[in-house]
Scaffold this active site. Sequence first.
Site, short mmCIF file in Angstrom:
data_model
loop_
_atom_site.label_atom_id
_atom_site.label_comp_id
_atom_site.label_asym_id
_atom_site.label_seq_id
_atom_site.Cartn_x
_atom_site.Cartn_y
_atom_site.Cartn_z
CE1 TYR A 1 -3.78 -2.30 5.73
CE2 TYR A 1 -3.27 -0.10 4.90
CZ TYR A 1 -3.41 -1.17 4.30
OH TYR A 1 -3.79 -1.80 3.16
CB THR B 1 -0.91 0.21 1.35
OG1 THR B 1 -1.60 1.37 1.40
CG2 THR B 1 0.02 -0.32 2.57
#
Length: 345
Positions: free
Chosen positions: A144, A120
Amino acid sequence: MSVNKNILVTGGAGYIGSHACKALSKAGYHPITYDNLINGHDWAVRWGPLERGDILDRSRIDDVITKYQPSAIMHFAAFAYVGESVTDPGKYYRNNVVGSLNLLEAARDNSVSSFVFSSTCATYGVPDALPITEDTPQRPINPYGASKLMVERMLSDFGAAHGMRSIILRYFNAAGADPDTEIGETHEPETHLIPLVLDAATGRRSQVTVFGSDYNTPDGTCIRDYIHVSDLAEAHVRAIELLGTGAASRVFNIGTGRGYSVKEVIDTVSRISGKTVPVELGSRRTGDPAALVAEASRAQDELNWEARMPGLDQIVSTAWAWHQRGIAGIYSDRQKMLSGLRWTE
Ligand code: UDP
């Protein structure tokens, strides 16, 4: 000699994973979904078998690998709510890091040496400059992003120690839906901008809140690089193909190189749906960088990949079509499919 086309897809029942399964199937591969269905949906598994299981369950992973002997693993299974990762980091490190380690060790022990990992742009944190290249320093600002970065590091170490070859895809903002409306975005709870704006347009929610209108951007709202989920899925197929040629490990940004503001997204939804979107201007959301835009040329040059639906209009139109279809249509399709089809394993 027949080529092994089985690909183990963890998280194949999720939003991006299910689109990847469709793209794999179209390209002649056999996706085998491995998913615990906590956030995934069984109705989204339409292009191959579903093996229900958790990435924290090592013996179940071994059983599934033994059963299908996949030539590669595509790893989507992860928790992906940034806000929740801040309040419950243990959940993210356990699932995303420990679970991925289980999977990597299972791959190593079962001689599966090709791996595609969904990473990501959250691994970059707040970039010093735009656009973001693959060499932009990775300084994640939430658990995350940190959990994804740790898996990137593990892949590199498993490459050096065990010869595992990996392609890491760092996604920007996945959005839109399958143009055939067979699958699309259905999160619970929903936190992503486009589905929330669609909900506000149709009255399913009373309004959408703009998280900050005082950023240093042309209209004051945050800018993101929205990438159509089917284009993103196609990048995974290209990654499998590249690994199939024996290529070395590589990292690619997957975005379009073009950013759109929150306000532009809202205006586009309003125009395409023909509805007024009730909007509230709210305060900034913690941890949101003002602008994130990819430098996407490496994927074009080396992965032979290019976004086919790079514009916001195509993203929003497909999301709108999916949104209008509703869950009832999906269930009726699923019933039809189950009564008429048998998987080829
Ligand atoms: N956003 C917003 N209101 C919302 C949800 C999101 O203004 O209800 C903004 C958010 O601040 C960001 C952009 O929309 O700038 C995209 O957010 P999303 O959560 O979809 O993806 P993220 O960029 O966090 O991965």
